[in-house]
Scaffold this motif. Sequence first.
Motif, PDB file in Angstrom:
ATOM      1  N   GLU A 138      -0.080  -5.695 -11.581  1.00 22.84           N
ATOM      2  CA  GLU A 138      -0.447  -4.529 -12.284  1.00 22.84           C
ATOM      3  C   GLU A 138      -1.444  -3.912 -10.704  1.00 22.84           C
ATOM      4  O   GLU A 138      -2.163  -4.378 -10.573  1.00 22.84           O
ATOM      5  N   SER A 139      -1.131  -2.585 -10.609  1.00 23.35           N
ATOM      6  CA  SER A 139      -2.427  -2.108  -9.794  1.00 23.35           C
ATOM      7  C   SER A 139      -2.595  -0.498 -11.091  1.00 23.35           C
ATOM      8  O   SER A 139      -2.809  -0.739 -12.202  1.00 23.35           O
ATOM      9  N   TYR A 140      -2.764   0.775 -10.034  1.00 23.04           N
ATOM     10  CA  TYR A 140      -3.162   2.154 -10.241  1.00 23.04           C
ATOM     11  C   TYR A 140      -1.676   2.872 -11.425  1.00 23.04           C
ATOM     12  O   TYR A 140      -1.927   3.055 -12.486  1.00 23.04           O
ATOM     13  N   CYS A 152      -7.189   5.423   2.693  1.00 25.43           N
ATOM     14  CA  CYS A 152      -6.045   6.094   1.640  1.00 25.43           C
ATOM     15  C   CYS A 152      -4.909   5.018   2.208  1.00 25.43           C
ATOM     16  O   CYS A 152      -4.804   5.197   1.144  1.00 25.43           O
ATOM     17  N   GLY A 153      -4.339   4.140   3.336  1.00 29.86           N
ATOM     18  CA  GLY A 153      -3.504   3.535   3.085  1.00 29.86           C
ATOM     19  C   GLY A 153      -3.808   2.252   3.705  1.00 29.86           C
ATOM     20  O   GLY A 153      -4.361   2.002   4.463  1.00 29.86           O
ATOM     21  N   LEU A 154      -2.199   1.578   3.192  1.00 29.56           N
ATOM     22  CA  LEU A 154      -3.132  -0.289   4.528  1.00 29.56           C
ATOM     23  C   LEU A 154      -1.257  -0.443   4.755  1.00 29.56           C
ATOM     24  O   LEU A 154      -0.324  -1.400   4.757  1.00 29.56           O
ATOM     25  N   TYR A 212       2.171  -3.054   3.459  1.00 32.73           N
ATOM     26  CA  TYR A 212       2.694  -3.676   2.698  1.00 32.73           C
ATOM     27  C   TYR A 212       3.416  -4.379   2.453  1.00 32.73           C
ATOM     28  O   TYR A 212       4.120  -5.003   1.538  1.00 32.73           O
ATOM     29  N   GLY A 230     -12.407   4.048  -1.019  1.00 32.03           N
ATOM     30  CA  GLY A 230     -11.220   3.464  -1.157  1.00 32.03           C
ATOM     31  C   GLY A 230     -10.785   4.792  -2.111  1.00 32.03           C
ATOM     32  O   GLY A 230     -10.953   5.600  -2.810  1.00 32.03           O
ATOM     33  N   PHE A 231      -9.472   5.555  -2.044  1.00 35.96           N
ATOM     34  CA  PHE A 231      -8.818   6.538  -2.280  1.00 35.96           C
ATOM     35  C   PHE A 231      -8.319   6.571  -2.483  1.00 35.96           C
ATOM     36  O   PHE A 231      -6.539   6.278  -2.232  1.00 35.96           O
ATOM     37  N   LEU A 232      -7.922   6.750  -4.317  1.00 40.21           N
ATOM     38  CA  LEU A 232      -5.989   7.586  -4.745  1.00 40.21           C
ATOM     39  C   LEU A 232      -6.450   9.263  -5.022  1.00 40.21           C
ATOM     40  O   LEU A 232      -7.240   9.453  -5.791  1.00 40.21           O
ATOM     41  N   ALA A 239      -7.219  10.265  -8.665  1.00 41.12           N
ATOM     42  CA  ALA A 239      -8.969  10.541  -9.559  1.00 41.12           C
ATOM     43  C   ALA A 239      -8.317  12.535  -9.111  1.00 41.12           C
ATOM     44  O   ALA A 239      -9.890  13.192  -9.277  1.00 41.12           O
ATOM     45  N   LEU A 257      -8.347  -6.276   1.046  1.00 41.00           N
ATOM     46  CA  LEU A 257      -8.468  -4.779   1.087  1.00 41.00           C
ATOM     47  C   LEU A 257      -7.267  -3.578   0.141  1.00 41.00           C
ATOM     48  O   LEU A 257      -8.512  -3.239  -0.461  1.00 41.00           O
ATOM     49  N   TRP A 258      -6.297  -4.209  -0.366  1.00 41.55           N
ATOM     50  CA  TRP A 258      -5.968  -3.273  -1.127  1.00 41.55           C
ATOM     51  C   TRP A 258      -6.457  -2.452  -2.235  1.00 41.55           C
ATOM     52  O   TRP A 258      -6.754  -1.691  -3.032  1.00 41.55           O
ATOM     53  N   GLU A 259      -7.520  -3.203  -2.915  1.00 41.36           N
ATOM     54  CA  GLU A 259      -8.080  -2.953  -4.199  1.00 41.36           C
ATOM     55  C   GLU A 259      -9.073  -2.334  -4.032  1.00 41.36           C
ATOM     56  O   GLU A 259      -9.446  -2.026  -5.195  1.00 41.36           O
ATOM     57  N   VAL A 260      -9.929  -2.309  -2.639  1.00 37.74           N
ATOM     58  CA  VAL A 260     -10.763  -1.695  -2.533  1.00 37.74           C
ATOM     59  C   VAL A 260     -10.204   0.162  -2.805  1.00 37.74           C
ATOM     60  O   VAL A 260     -10.877   0.976  -3.223  1.00 37.74           O
ATOM     61  N   ILE A 261      -8.948  -0.117  -2.940  1.00 34.55           N
ATOM     62  CA  ILE A 261      -7.643   1.637  -2.776  1.00 34.55           C
ATOM     63  C   ILE A 261      -7.298   1.416  -4.493  1.00 34.55           C
ATOM     64  O   ILE A 261      -7.634   2.597  -4.922  1.00 34.55           O
ATOM     65  N   ALA A 262      -7.202   0.360  -4.996  1.00 28.56           N
ATOM     66  CA  ALA A 262      -7.087  -0.080  -6.432  1.00 28.56           C
ATOM     67  C   ALA A 262      -7.591   0.341  -7.427  1.00 28.56           C
ATOM     68  O   ALA A 262      -7.294   1.814  -8.355  1.00 28.56           O
ATOM     69  N   ARG A 263      -8.893   0.234  -7.360  1.00 29.35           N
ATOM     70  CA  ARG A 263      -9.749   0.810  -7.812  1.00 29.35           C
ATOM     71  C   ARG A 263     -10.715   1.701  -7.201  1.00 29.35           C
ATOM     72  O   ARG A 263     -11.534   1.590  -8.277  1.00 29.35           O
ATOM     73  N   GLN A 264     -10.399   2.375  -6.367  1.00 28.68           N
ATOM     74  CA  GLN A 264     -11.691   3.393  -5.890  1.00 28.68           C
ATOM     75  C   GLN A 264     -12.526   3.037  -5.708  1.00 28.68           C
ATOM     76  O   GLN A 264     -13.602   3.802  -6.635  1.00 28.68           O
ATOM     77  N   ALA A 265     -13.037   2.018  -4.960  1.00 30.10           N
ATOM     78  CA  ALA A 265     -14.033   1.755  -5.093  1.00 30.10           C
ATOM     79  C   ALA A 265     -15.270   1.727  -3.282  1.00 30.10           C
ATOM     80  O   ALA A 265     -14.293   2.156  -2.640  1.00 30.10           O
ATOM     81  N   THR A 266     -16.022   1.656  -3.638  1.00 32.43           N
ATOM     82  CA  THR A 266     -17.001   2.280  -2.217  1.00 32.43           C
ATOM     83  C   THR A 266     -17.197   0.368  -1.578  1.00 32.43           C
ATOM     84  O   THR A 266     -18.100   0.133  -2.422  1.00 32.43           O
TER      85      THR A 266
END
Lengths: 337, 337
Positions: free
Chosen positions: A58-60, A248-250, A254, A277-279, A282, B265-274
């Motif tokens: 599960e992710s976004y 923004c990406g990694l 992946y 963390g940017f999606l 939003a 670190l991906w979780e920081v993107i997926a949760r739009q965390a800072t």
Amino acid sequence: MTGNRQFLLVRRPQGAPVPEDFRLVDTPIPTPPPGGFIVRNRFASLDPAQRGWMDDAESYMPPIPLGDPVRATTVGTVHASDNPDFQPGQWVLGVNALEDYSIALPGGFTMPIDVGLVPSPSNFLSVLGAVGLTSYFGLLDMAKPQPGETLLVSGAAGAVGSVVGQLGKIAGCRVIGIAGGADKCRRLIEDYGFDVAIDYKGKTVAALSAEIAAAAPDGANIVFENVGGDVMDAELLNLALNARVVLCGLISEYNAPEKIGIRNLWEVIARQATIHGFLIAAYVDRFGEGAAAMAQWVADGKLRMDEDIQEGLEHAYPAFMRLFSGANTGKLVLKIG
Amino acid sequence: MTGNRQFLLVRRPQGAPVPEDFRLVDTPIPTPPPGGFIVRNRFASLDPAQRGWMDDAESYMPPIPLGDPVRATTVGTVHASDNPDFQPGQWVLGVNALEDYSIALPGGFTMPIDVGLVPSPSNFLSVLGAVGLTSYFGLLDMAKPQPGETLLVSGAAGAVGSVVGQLGKIAGCRVIGIAGGADKCRRLIEDYGFDVAIDYKGKTVAALSAEIAAAAPDGANIVFENVGGDVMDAELLNLALNARVVLCGLISEYNAPEKIGIRNLWEVIARQATIHGFLIAAYVDRFGEGAAAMAQWVADGKLRMDEDIQEGLEHAYPAFMRLFSGANTGKLVLKIG
């Protein structure tokens, strides 16, 4: 007369996807559900995010169910409709799949588009699409670049990175791009107007860090991160005080069976930096604002996004893998029909 | 009659410091320089940051020169003075060193303190000192906790973490602490009023993540990070949307020959965390405001900080190492004279 070719996910990839993870099948063209319509997909966006949707995590967005066609944003035309707002022939944009025909349910997110605004309908998947708007909101809204600041962009020759660099120049920044190989580095300078291009290939973290330091002796005020891993570790060694890192990406991890992560996290403390963390999800309610600004810059000749258009659903697998081999130059798009 | 005992750094530690990296010497008591004075150090703060200053790496403070006494914040009294503003006997606070007597140059950062405000002058190194203010500004200014939010604190039984948890309760948060061992976890609940205590010892990232998830099914809105490494990786798997991570310390890696870093670190993107890199040095001009608020909460019985007071310069090495063994309970202070 052909039916509906569908590019199915039949097995969850372990690391890099292999051809056996997918199957191309031919199924009947669907008929419109009550209140919905059928989209004839013309162009599909190929993006690193799709690799994440193939995992059972599960992710976004939920994982793509096994046996379903691979989810993709597409541009197409209405083929048949039970909805008076979507007449056959109308161009639309939506989250559909790698298949000739997709079912659009009533109340879904498929929206009409005016293809007369742009040279090719595929532009709605590139500069006016999620990828262009990722650059727009990720840089301009999240990092708020100021004239005279230094912007460091990784994955700089990619679709997002190349636009981030150009937007950085529009904002008055000094722009340094990191990319893989001499040809991409040449394009950063000649095609996209970056001030400095750095080739990361074959370099240790220390060597790459030294090259960044030579190009940005006072450090980077903004890092726009698309890559992660060693490249990000080298960037973290070159942060200016209060640097903003847009995460923004990694792409480097992946397909990695074990995530690499970053090791130089201490620098974030020492430089009092912030990682955001940017999606793009939003910013959906501001897409109109972003697309209008981007369209104007394109019209003014200040902004370009190259498209790497691959042809045919039957070539979906090798086309998708161009994202990870570094072969693609510009926004990767699959032409379907 | 004794002279000036000094605890010198004579070799840069590789990984965990060993006794041979230091030497205790006896030197003459210095005399005041023109316009300066001599501080008789009474209490010295022992902090993880000192380990960083022992490395030959520029950071926010220069490295401790080899052959110099180990830099430390101390509380002491003026011993002799050539400065009319600092009369002998006056209590002062400043960045000095692990030695009986330190030279305060004119224009330095040594400041007078009113020890009558608190039960012990050592409190100026704990709850009213940099460590207490780290908790204050790191949580309240950087994360801005809101009533009903979930706060996750690592290194929760330490000096910073235990105060962060109490401030979180004052702010109306549900507070979950992560610490090592049953005794520390008991203290989180009984002494500091945390809602939940989780023991990280002997657990994989997956197991620790599962325990956090059970305690915070909707994820953590705020993570106050003192540890890094596997503990942080487990926390990153439990972020709420738009979570704020205050990155205050990385105690797990200060003695590690290779930095561990983080992998999720991906979780920081997926949760739009800072992730906010936090250094108390940025708040020096607001110390008065913070100390006043903290003193009031202490007086009201809403806030406590335990002090782990070790005695004697001759025990500086084992006292310092308590920071890393997990042996210390509360703010570690060395009583010098």
